[in-house]
Enzyme design. Structure first.
Site, mmCIF file in Angstrom:
data_model
loop_
_atom_site.group_PDB
_atom_site.id
_atom_site.type_symbol
_atom_site.label_atom_id
_atom_site.label_comp_id
_atom_site.label_asym_id
_atom_site.label_seq_id
_atom_site.Cartn_x
_atom_site.Cartn_y
_atom_site.Cartn_z
ATOM 1 N N THR A 3 -71.426 101.862 0.124
ATOM 2 C CA THR A 3 -70.340 102.507 -0.608
ATOM 3 C C THR A 3 -69.043 102.464 0.198
ATOM 4 O O THR A 3 -69.083 102.488 1.416
ATOM 5 C CB THR A 3 -70.758 103.974 -0.827
ATOM 6 N N ARG A 7 -78.459 104.796 -14.031
ATOM 7 C CA ARG A 7 -78.474 105.773 -12.919
ATOM 8 C C ARG A 7 -77.058 105.955 -12.407
ATOM 9 O O ARG A 7 -76.356 104.986 -12.137
ATOM 10 C CB ARG A 7 -79.376 105.288 -11.785
#
Lengths: 353, 353
Positions: free
Chosen positions: B219, B247
């Site tokens: 990330t 998700r």
């Protein structure tokens, strides 16, 4: 004869002692049970923004229907807790009752998106393990709270949305319903009113406050304490009327609407989701208890009446802690709400008192 | 002649004064700038779970590529801040640089779902207004952070997901890319490895810890302080490898990954999203500062090293506050990270020091 005065003295002493013991119970403030320790209990809401008192005065049967449905949800949760069941089971059961009723904006009776569809959000959290499950923007699922529970139990995820959540629902064999199951005249009319309004879709956050109460609220939620001292909470909603398809509100966001932690409290909120999402209202209530030493009711009131209002938001919250204290607070005129503790007496309310 | 000794005395005095002023700066601890007040600055991460040192020893050019890309992102943010621009602009610009690079798990280079697709999550928050925008599980958007920014600016919502978010992207004319743009050999191989593993999809949360570092993290995020004293933060990701379609992780959840509040701090996290989602890590860091009086670095370390680890989680966070203090902490071996303050000197790091 000799025994009588002695007996009377004992009676008087017992009476004084009983009064001393009962005094804190008699001294409960509005909607709060801060001074009572209950071994178990459940507190629920059916959303803020209750219909105008005038409407209920014209139609007392409708008011009775709301109160009866709240009592039914409480009773369902109570029986589970009384039998020694898990708090999370009580939360799920109570919320399913409200999802199956067209009276609330969740499951059957959900609000419509600006595309005329129903997209459902829900979440559930276990206060012992801090594990949670949530679904957002999912269609056709009869009981979103149970799908959220399956996300918690059967996947390593917390939040699954949209088509992916529907695919998971099908895999798990949860009950689905065609689009017309979710239709209610009340919600359809609410959408039509909103579609006619001038407020452009892309309006600012503050413009949401112009919406009428009924359009804004209606989310359902529950928070429970079970006999093992475990807390749980859950929330389910159709979201705000005329929302964009794919919009996810606060209801499936852990820490915004639903939060449960055995160390502090179990909470479910309702109201303008976008404000709860940036205040992190339910997590904030827990933090105020953990780090500021606030009592449950004090923390709930501070987060809602001061912080949420200062941010421009509106809404309500219900909460319970490990002592069986319950709190039910809201910024508006009313909130469908109620609680039942180990004495088995259901208390349900709609308006401010 | 008379003037010389006086001049020397002044020189010595000036030297002592300079040392006194500079001492706090020289005394900075590892990665923390707690003792320096910077008028503006930006801190970024490119995810935890940095590649093994051994891989970089074999391929020093790859390590250089990572460091250069981090410097480029910092520089982009710095120029905006130096020119008096908004923190939120600096955050968006820095994250776009990392999204456009195949080195990070965000935008181009995003991880694959178990269906072989790329679904992107991102969020951004303005610490002055507490307004936020986020998108989840959205395909084909070249710069998810910019779509999140448009949710903040053009809608009354905070989070929009899936097809609804893609429809909004098309309305707004943001840059879209076909599926193959997002493909990288590294991420594809990572998915193939995971698909061969025995761990059933529906495995428990704890099983995620068996995954190797590279699969878990990647990330990107940024947090900035601008010259007007406003904080902002943002996060963008492809999410965890082999995730179920739909998700949504912590990256688009305000209070889990991204949080910014002028009163406390601006934060972006990375790591096992599901743990950040129940700890509400970035909101927790803010609460520890607001209610426990912790310093920035202390709060970040407490939330990550104690609370997240006790929960079984792993990850990292970067943060900045209104004094220009920065913190960069992580539980694992490394985290791509860096900061630049008003002195214009970019500091980038990968491993523990």
């Amino acid at each position: 004869m000799n025994n009588l005065p002695r007996f009377s003295n004992n009676l008087i002493l017992s009476g004084i002692l009983m009064l001393l013991v009962l005094f804190p119970l008699l001294n409960c403030s509005n909607g709060s049970k801060n001074d009572k320790n209950s071994k178990f209990g459940i507190v629920i809401h059916g959303g803020g923004g209750a219909r105008d008192r005038i409407e209920f005065e014209k139609n007392p049967e409708l008011e009775r229907a709301y109160k009866n449905k709240l009592k039914e949800a409480l009773s369902e949760g109570y029986e589970i807790l009384k039998a020694g069941g898990d708090g999370i089971d009580a939360v799920e059961a109570a919320i399913r009752i409200m999802e199956d009723s067209p009276l609330f904006n969740a499951g059957k009776g959900a609000s419509f998106t600006n595309a005329g569809t129903n997209e459902l959000d829900a979440s559930i959290m276990n206060g012992k393990t801090l594990r949670a499950g949530a679904i957002g923007a999912v269609k056709f699922v009869k009981n979103p709270i149970s799908l959220a529970r399956l996300i918690l139990e059967k996947t390593p995820h917390v939040l699954v949305v949209g088509e992916g959540a529907l695919a998971f629902a099908k895999e798990q064999g949860v009950e689905l319903r065609p689009a017309d199951y979710f239709y209610t005249e009340r919600q359809w009319n609410s959408l039509q009113r909103r579609l006619k309004e001038d407020v452009p879709y892309g309006g600012k956050l503050k413009e949401k406050q112009k919406e009428n109460n009924e359009d804004k609220f209606g989310t359902v939620g529950a928070a429970a304490l079970d006999k093992n001292g475990n807390l749980a909470a859950g929330t389910s909603t159709g979201g705000r009327v005329k929302k964009r398809p794919g919009r996810v509100g606060d209801s499936p966001i852990i820490g915004a609407s639903t939060y449960a932690n055995n160390q502090t409290c179990a909470v479910s909120t309702t109201g303008l989701g976008e404000y709860h999402m940036v205040l992190l209202t339910s997590k904030e209530i827990s933090a105020l208890i953990a780090y500021k030493g606030m009592a449950l009711k004090e923390a709930v009131d501070y987060a809602l009446m001061k912080e949420l209002v200062e941010l421009g938001g509106a809404g309500g919250a219900i909460a319970i802690n490990k002592n069986g204290d319950v709190a039910m607070s809201f910024t508006g005129e009313g909130m469908y709400r109620g609680f039942i503790l180990d004495d088995g007496k259901a208390v349900v309310k709609i308006y401010k008192e």
